[in-house]
Design an enzyme around this catalytic site. Structure first.
Site, PDB file in Angstrom:
ATOM      1  N   THR A 128       0.831  -1.213   0.000  1.00 11.15           N
ATOM      2  CA  THR A 128       0.000   0.000   0.000  1.00 11.15           C
ATOM      3  C   THR A 128       0.861   1.258   0.000  1.00 11.15           C
ATOM      4  O   THR A 128       1.890   1.303   0.673  1.00 11.15           O
ATOM      5  CB  THR A 128      -0.909  -0.014   1.242  1.00 11.15           C
ATOM      6  OG1 THR A 128      -1.611  -1.251   1.265  1.00 11.15           O
ATOM      7  CG2 THR A 128      -1.902   1.133   1.218  1.00 11.15           C
ATOM      8  N   GLU A 242      -3.976 -13.987   0.546  1.00 10.92           N
ATOM      9  CA  GLU A 242      -4.436 -12.978   1.509  1.00 10.92           C
ATOM     10  C   GLU A 242      -5.953 -12.795   1.435  1.00 10.92           C
ATOM     11  O   GLU A 242      -6.624 -12.603   2.431  1.00 10.92           O
ATOM     12  CB  GLU A 242      -3.715 -11.649   1.243  1.00 10.92           C
ATOM     13  CG  GLU A 242      -3.828 -10.686   2.406  1.00 10.92           C
ATOM     14  CD  GLU A 242      -3.051  -9.378   2.193  1.00 10.92           C
ATOM     15  OE1 GLU A 242      -2.527  -9.172   1.081  1.00 10.92           O
ATOM     16  OE2 GLU A 242      -3.014  -8.578   3.135  1.00 10.92           O
TER      17      GLU A 242
HETATM   18  C1  LIG Z   1      -4.408  -1.894  10.318  1.00  7.89           C
HETATM   19  C2  LIG Z   1      -3.998  -2.005   8.886  1.00  7.89           C
HETATM   20  C3  LIG Z   1      -2.924  -2.818   8.570  1.00  7.89           C
HETATM   21  C4  LIG Z   1      -2.508  -2.918   7.230  1.00  7.89           C
HETATM   22  N1  LIG Z   1      -1.378  -3.654   6.944  1.00  7.89           N
HETATM   23  C5  LIG Z   1      -0.870  -3.600   5.689  1.00  7.89           C
HETATM   24  C6  LIG Z   1       0.399  -4.201   5.391  1.00  7.89           C
HETATM   25  O1  LIG Z   1       1.013  -4.841   6.248  1.00  7.89           O
HETATM   26  N2  LIG Z   1       0.931  -4.023   4.160  1.00  7.89           N
HETATM   27  C7  LIG Z   1       0.277  -3.321   3.173  1.00  7.89           C
HETATM   28  O2  LIG Z   1       0.803  -3.197   2.081  1.00  7.89           O
HETATM   29  N3  LIG Z   1      -0.934  -2.769   3.410  1.00  7.89           N
HETATM   30  C8  LIG Z   1      -1.518  -2.879   4.638  1.00  7.89           C
HETATM   31  N4  LIG Z   1      -2.712  -2.271   4.910  1.00  7.89           N
HETATM   32  C9  LIG Z   1      -3.347  -1.491   3.865  1.00  7.89           C
HETATM   33  C10 LIG Z   1      -4.644  -2.065   3.357  1.00  7.89           C
HETATM   34  O3  LIG Z   1      -4.438  -3.211   2.573  1.00  7.89           O
HETATM   35  C11 LIG Z   1      -5.314  -0.917   2.582  1.00  7.89           C
HETATM   36  O4  LIG Z   1      -5.684   0.062   3.549  1.00  7.89           O
HETATM   37  C12 LIG Z   1      -6.494  -1.351   1.796  1.00  7.89           C
HETATM   38  O5  LIG Z   1      -6.117  -2.175   0.728  1.00  7.89           O
HETATM   39  C13 LIG Z   1      -7.264  -0.142   1.253  1.00  7.89           C
HETATM   40  O6  LIG Z   1      -6.414   0.749   0.628  1.00  7.89           O
HETATM   41  P1  LIG Z   1      -6.417   2.303   1.031  1.00  7.89           P
HETATM   42  O7  LIG Z   1      -6.405   2.419   2.511  1.00  7.89           O
HETATM   43  O8  LIG Z   1      -5.304   2.949   0.295  1.00  7.89           O
HETATM   44  O9  LIG Z   1      -7.813   2.839   0.522  1.00  7.89           O
HETATM   45  P2  LIG Z   1      -8.177   3.265  -0.948  1.00  7.89           P
HETATM   46  O10 LIG Z   1      -7.790   2.184  -1.894  1.00  7.89           O
HETATM   47  O11 LIG Z   1      -7.667   4.636  -1.215  1.00  7.89           O
HETATM   48  O12 LIG Z   1      -9.763   3.288  -0.839  1.00  7.89           O
HETATM   49  C14 LIG Z   1     -10.476   4.401  -0.266  1.00  7.89           C
HETATM   50  C15 LIG Z   1     -11.963   4.057  -0.264  1.00  7.89           C
HETATM   51  O13 LIG Z   1     -12.404   3.793  -1.616  1.00  7.89           O
HETATM   52  C16 LIG Z   1     -12.993   2.497  -1.709  1.00  7.89           C
HETATM   53  N5  LIG Z   1     -12.583   1.859  -2.959  1.00  7.89           N
HETATM   54  C17 LIG Z   1     -11.333   1.801  -3.489  1.00  7.89           C
HETATM   55  N6  LIG Z   1     -11.342   1.128  -4.652  1.00  7.89           N
HETATM   56  C18 LIG Z   1     -12.624   0.716  -4.843  1.00  7.89           C
HETATM   57  C19 LIG Z   1     -13.262  -0.035  -5.868  1.00  7.89           C
HETATM   58  N7  LIG Z   1     -12.587  -0.513  -6.918  1.00  7.89           N
HETATM   59  N8  LIG Z   1     -14.596  -0.245  -5.732  1.00  7.89           N
HETATM   60  C20 LIG Z   1     -15.298   0.227  -4.686  1.00  7.89           C
HETATM   61  N9  LIG Z   1     -14.736   0.951  -3.694  1.00  7.89           N
HETATM   62  C21 LIG Z   1     -13.422   1.189  -3.766  1.00  7.89           C
HETATM   63  C22 LIG Z   1     -12.443   1.714  -0.531  1.00  7.89           C
HETATM   64  O14 LIG Z   1     -13.353   0.693  -0.110  1.00  7.89           O
HETATM   65  C23 LIG Z   1     -12.292   2.795   0.539  1.00  7.89           C
HETATM   66  O15 LIG Z   1     -13.534   3.000   1.190  1.00  7.89           O
HETATM   67  C24 LIG Z   1      -3.195  -2.206   6.218  1.00  7.89           C
HETATM   68  C25 LIG Z   1      -4.301  -1.401   6.556  1.00  7.89           C
HETATM   69  C26 LIG Z   1      -4.704  -1.301   7.872  1.00  7.89           C
HETATM   70  C27 LIG Z   1      -5.876  -0.421   8.204  1.00  7.89           C
END
Ligand SMILES: Cc1cc2nc3c(=O)[nH]c(=O)nc-3n(C[C@H](O)[C@H](O)[C@H](O)COP(=O)(O)OP(=O)(O)OC[C@H]3O[C@@H](n4cnc5c(N)ncnc54)[C@H](O)[C@@H]3O)c2cc1C
Length: 379
Positions: A128, A242
């Site tokens: 991410t 995952e």
């Molecule tokens: C506690 C925690 C631990 C984590 N650990 C890791 C880790 O170890 N390594 C790592 O790489 N990542 C990690 N993550 C990241 C996690 O995988 C991402 O937060 C997640 O994939 C969402 O990405 P984003 O937060 O960038 O949200 P975004 O992708 O920016 O999304 C923002 C909003 O838009 C919505 N959205 C996005 N795309 C779509 C779509 N195509 N259709 C409908 N809705 C959509 C989402 O549901 C969300 O509500 C972690 C996150 C958390 C909260």
């Protein structure tokens, strides 16, 4: 779905008792208290003990290769959950170790895998980025060729457990002009490399994750996993694991869905609250709301694969406020793994490893055949 019970053999029962006793000796009250304080979901002494006892290796290997039998694996997973073992660094490590095993060079495997299985070496995920994580392929962290190595620049959000890991499984962009799925290259980057910075980040449930920065980090080519610009194919395998969308065994013993550990915590809290309501069950609204919570929980605990992933997180979000209401003031006070904590935990549970929206789209598209969502404004 097969709901039949498994009859444990004498050996299986002996294995269950052995695992239970082992976990009781290492997952002490002190370990649990420290884990809640740090939010690490990891304890190095516990991890090393699991490694030294051979459990990590048997969990990682296939049965034919010296690993657990299917029944032992199921017992092990359940006992680890029941003991509230600080654990979540291991599934990530195991997943990345699989990628190293499938796609890494022999030299890299020899450097990393024995230490992973002994518990001395842990691996974390660097997918991410600050500008978005759902679409991993939009990666902006750059890796540029430099002689026999690469120079990496960029940053990653939510690099969970990086502060206890020795390597990060890093998605990089190695060709910004190529179509995005043909621009990625994976590395297993040593976290002690000069230019890596790890910054703590706390989530609403008190967990600790990190932002990681990479400034002119030099990484030798032997740390590359898979082909240059072929990272998407390498990544897909880990993502399927995952997401819980990989191929499943047909023996009915496999863990039903990712994050069932959270649903088991919820089941404990539902039982606890149900044990306290006593005469208040005569109040129709208490009986109705508790009954509905139990029915939702049972449904979530019986829902497999990616459907289960959604059902667990959504059920946690929906029933924990009910449980706090039924339990009264004490349930709303942060105290151990109670409804208040589970409510906060339900929020990131619906985000990490893919958000609920993204999973619902995957179900609509791949299971129900509804086609790709259309986000055109006004439609
Ligand atoms: C506690 C925690 C631990 C984590 N650990 C890791 C880790 O170890 N390594 C790592 O790489 N990542 C990690 N993550 C990241 C996690 O995988 C991402 O937060 C997640 O994939 C969402 O990405 P984003 O937060 O960038 O949200 P975004 O992708 O920016 O999304 C923002 C909003 O838009 C919505 N959205 C996005 N795309 C779509 C779509 N195509 N259709 C409908 N809705 C959509 C989402 O549901 C969300 O509500 C972690 C996150 C958390 C909260």
């Amino acid at each position: 779905m097969d709901f039949s019970e498994v009859t444990l053999s004498d050996e299986d029962r002996a294995f269950r008792d052995e695992v239970r006793e082992f976990l009781a000796s290492v997952v002490t009250d002190d370990v649990l208290r420290r884990d809640r304080e740090t939010g690490d979901n990891f304890d190095e002494q516990v991890h090393l003990a699991l490694g030294a006892a051979g459990y990590l290796e048997r969990d990682w290997r296939a049965e034919a290769d010296g690993g657990f039998t299917a029944v032992q694996r199921r017992i092990f997973e359940l006992e680890v959950s029941r003991a509230h073992t600080p654990w979540f660094h291991w599934p990530t490590t195991a997943m990345v170790a699989n990628a190293v095993d499938h796609f890494g060079s022999e030299e890299l495997k020899a450097e990393v895998l024995p230490h992973v299985l002994a518990g001395r070496c842990r691996l974390c995920l660097g997918y991410t980025e600050p500008e978005g994580g759902s679409d991993i392929a939009t990666c902006k962290t750059r890796a540029v060729r430099d002689g026999d190595g690469w120079i990496v620049n960029g940053s990653k959000m939510f690099t969970s457990n990086a502060h206890h890991a020795q390597y990060v499984y890093l998605v990089t962009n190695t060709d910004p002009n190529a179509p995005k799925h043909k621009s990625l290259t994976m590395f297993l980057l040593p976290l002690d490399s000069p230019g890596v910075e790890i910054q703590a980040l706390r989530t609403v449930d008190g967990d600790r994750t990190n932002i990681t920065y990479y400034s002119d980090v030099r990484v030798p080519d032997r740390y590359r996993i898979g082909p240059v610009n072929g990272g998407w194919g390498v990544l897909r395998e880990a993502l399927n694991a995952e997401h819980g969308t990989g191929e499943r065994a047909t023996d009915g013993l496999q863990k039903l869905a990712v994050m069932t550990e959270h649903a088991l915590l919820l089941a404990e809290e539902v039982d606890r609250i149900a044990g306290t309501v006593g005469e208040r069950l005569d109040d129709g609204s208490v009986a109705y709301r508790l009954g509905r919570s139990i029915a939702r929980l049972e449904a979530a605990l019986s829902t497999p694969e990616m459907f289960g992933r959604v059902a667990i997180a959504q059920t946690m979000r929906d029933i924990t406020p009910e449980l706090m209401d039924i339990g009264g003031t004490r349930s709303a006070v942060p105290e151990g793994l109670n409804a208040e904590y589970l409510f906060r935990l339900s929020l990131p549970t619906g985000i990490y490893g893919g958000t609920l929206d993204v999973f619902r789209n995957m179900i609509a598209q791949h299971a129900l055949g509804l086609g790709r969502p259309n986000y055109t404004p006004g439609r």
